[in-house]
Design an enzyme around this catalytic site. Sequence first.
Site, PDB file in Angstrom:
ATOM      1  N   HIS A 100       0.841  -1.258   0.236  1.00 39.04           N
ATOM      2  CA  HIS A 100      -0.039   0.068  -0.159  1.00 39.04           C
ATOM      3  C   HIS A 100       0.908   1.024  -0.026  1.00 39.04           C
ATOM      4  O   HIS A 100       1.119   2.000   0.935  1.00 39.04           O
ATOM      5  CB  HIS A 100      -0.769  -0.003   1.200  1.00 39.04           C
ATOM      6  CG  HIS A 100      -2.058  -0.830   0.959  1.00 39.04           C
ATOM      7  ND1 HIS A 100      -3.211  -0.325   0.008  1.00 39.04           N
ATOM      8  CD2 HIS A 100      -2.855  -1.890   1.493  1.00 39.04           C
ATOM      9  CE1 HIS A 100      -4.307  -0.936  -0.122  1.00 39.04           C
ATOM     10  NE2 HIS A 100      -4.071  -1.959   0.787  1.00 39.04           N
ATOM     11  N   ASP A 105      -4.924   2.159   1.952  1.00 38.39           N
ATOM     12  CA  ASP A 105      -5.414   1.633   3.227  1.00 38.39           C
ATOM     13  C   ASP A 105      -5.760   2.732   4.039  1.00 38.39           C
ATOM     14  O   ASP A 105      -6.828   2.476   4.754  1.00 38.39           O
ATOM     15  CB  ASP A 105      -4.061   0.908   3.662  1.00 38.39           C
ATOM     16  CG  ASP A 105      -2.854   1.725   3.763  1.00 38.39           C
ATOM     17  OD1 ASP A 105      -2.709   2.587   2.964  1.00 38.39           O
ATOM     18  OD2 ASP A 105      -2.038   1.306   4.513  1.00 38.39           O
ATOM     19  N   HIS A 244      11.931  -3.896 -22.455  1.00 40.73           N
ATOM     20  CA  HIS A 244      12.054  -5.582 -22.243  1.00 40.73           C
ATOM     21  C   HIS A 244      12.746  -6.005 -23.614  1.00 40.73           C
ATOM     22  O   HIS A 244      12.228  -5.444 -24.740  1.00 40.73           O
ATOM     23  CB  HIS A 244      11.126  -6.375 -22.040  1.00 40.73           C
ATOM     24  CG  HIS A 244      10.394  -6.156 -20.582  1.00 40.73           C
ATOM     25  ND1 HIS A 244      11.363  -6.636 -19.597  1.00 40.73           N
ATOM     26  CD2 HIS A 244       9.161  -5.918 -20.014  1.00 40.73           C
ATOM     27  CE1 HIS A 244      10.483  -6.265 -18.551  1.00 40.73           C
ATOM     28  NE2 HIS A 244       9.321  -5.919 -18.714  1.00 40.73           N
ATOM     29  N   TYR A 300      -7.703   7.162 -18.357  1.00 41.58           N
ATOM     30  CA  TYR A 300      -8.378   7.978 -17.530  1.00 41.58           C
ATOM     31  C   TYR A 300      -8.639   9.536 -18.159  1.00 41.58           C
ATOM     32  O   TYR A 300      -7.878   9.831 -18.598  1.00 41.58           O
ATOM     33  CB  TYR A 300      -8.040   8.051 -16.099  1.00 41.58           C
ATOM     34  CG  TYR A 300      -8.112   6.771 -15.378  1.00 41.58           C
ATOM     35  CD1 TYR A 300      -8.985   5.728 -15.631  1.00 41.58           C
ATOM     36  CD2 TYR A 300      -6.973   6.718 -14.300  1.00 41.58           C
ATOM     37  CE1 TYR A 300      -8.790   4.394 -15.155  1.00 41.58           C
ATOM     38  CE2 TYR A 300      -7.017   5.337 -13.560  1.00 41.58           C
ATOM     39  CZ  TYR A 300      -7.624   4.368 -13.830  1.00 41.58           C
ATOM     40  OH  TYR A 300      -7.664   3.269 -13.042  1.00 41.58           O
ATOM     41  N   GLU A 376      -0.539   8.324  10.416  1.00 41.01           N
ATOM     42  CA  GLU A 376      -1.893   7.796  10.323  1.00 41.01           C
ATOM     43  C   GLU A 376      -2.651   8.787  11.259  1.00 41.01           C
ATOM     44  O   GLU A 376      -3.943   8.715  11.208  1.00 41.01           O
ATOM     45  CB  GLU A 376      -1.742   6.516  11.282  1.00 41.01           C
ATOM     46  CG  GLU A 376      -1.178   5.444  10.438  1.00 41.01           C
ATOM     47  CD  GLU A 376      -0.646   4.076  11.391  1.00 41.01           C
ATOM     48  OE1 GLU A 376      -0.837   3.006  10.850  1.00 41.01           O
ATOM     49  OE2 GLU A 376      -0.376   4.499  12.556  1.00 41.01           O
TER      50      GLU A 376
END
Length: 402
Positions: A100, A105, A244, A300, A376
């Site tokens: 995350h 989260d 690649h 988008y 947090e």
Amino acid sequence: MDLLPEIIDLRRRLHRHPELGLHLPRTQQAVLDHLADLDLEITTGASTTSVTAVLRGTGGSADSSDTDRPAVLLRADMDALPLQEQTGLDYASEIDGAMHACGHDLHTAMLVGAARLLTARRDELVGDVVLMFQPGEEGWDGAAHMINEGVLTAAGVKVGAAFAMHVQSNRNPAGRFTSRPGQFQASSSKMIVTVTGRGGHGSSPHRAVDPIVAAAEMITSLQTMITRRFDIFDPVVLTVGMIHGGTKSNIIPDQVEFQATIRTFSDASTDRVSRLVHDVCEGVAVQHGAVADVQFWVEYPSTHNDAASTEFARAVVTDLFGTDSYAELDHPGAGSEDFSRVLQEVPGCYLNLGACAQEDYQNAPANHSGLARFDESVMAKGMAVHTELALRSVQRIAAMRF
């Protein structure tokens, strides 16, 4: 109601077990478990592991019909990124190659917290709130899936406003909100170019057609094209993030593939760059005797904030936390977001919330870094703003109707 310890615990549980894409069964179940004791009308997605929860307010006129009741949408995205975590946190990801790193989260936990706060104030709510827990924001267009499955009309009427917020691990001090009216973020497109040559021995490149050299020239030419064919006041950003080709230093391969993301700020630039990348890559390929297959598509649309909704959101934030808690951005960001699809359908506002875990926020690891860390404690502010946006927005919509 001190929800923060519970919400931090939920956030850390989600952080330990990140899931990618459209199918997030463990994350979905965690959300459902935390909403189970609330009086919500809950549905889950058919094509994804989305969760839509409708919270019915009990305020307002008792004789209001369902079609008269205003509704507002709050959204949180739930998916993680394919990154190896390097933070060393004691609740770091336990899943190899998933993290995350973009703060989803925190988004999910904050919206769960807002659901609890709104439930406790249901009698103040003169309409309904649609809680949109969305998988697949990171390139999977989860918003389109949920819109197709009816999230905007989940309350029985189309929502009259929509709001979302995104935490930032740098560029913004912890606890400060930012946004802007009008264009907020860029449109994103993706390009995959496959260059086919003719393999051979590294000692004899003249006997082969080297797709690596051709691809390298294409990448350089694309950057030159951006700086010379587009107005700097209508910018275009093109970044090659994957290439690649080959198996050994002395083997010229038959084929090379590279992929790029393109960010644009106008439909005209999107249309123009979609044509020019073909011209550049195919032209370089011809010069090398190779063939270029160019695939280009818009992922988008750009994210546009409704001006009145943005001013309303600013007023809510500053009323709660003071004038220093909000700053208007000078210009749109080059990031992209599938919440843009919601804002194409209904007026609303997308906010950033600073969540930098260190004082020197300018030099902190960015979102999408394996070192990204988040404060947090800002989730308390996020929950409060979600809650007030919903409560006041339904009142605002009702007032505009009558």
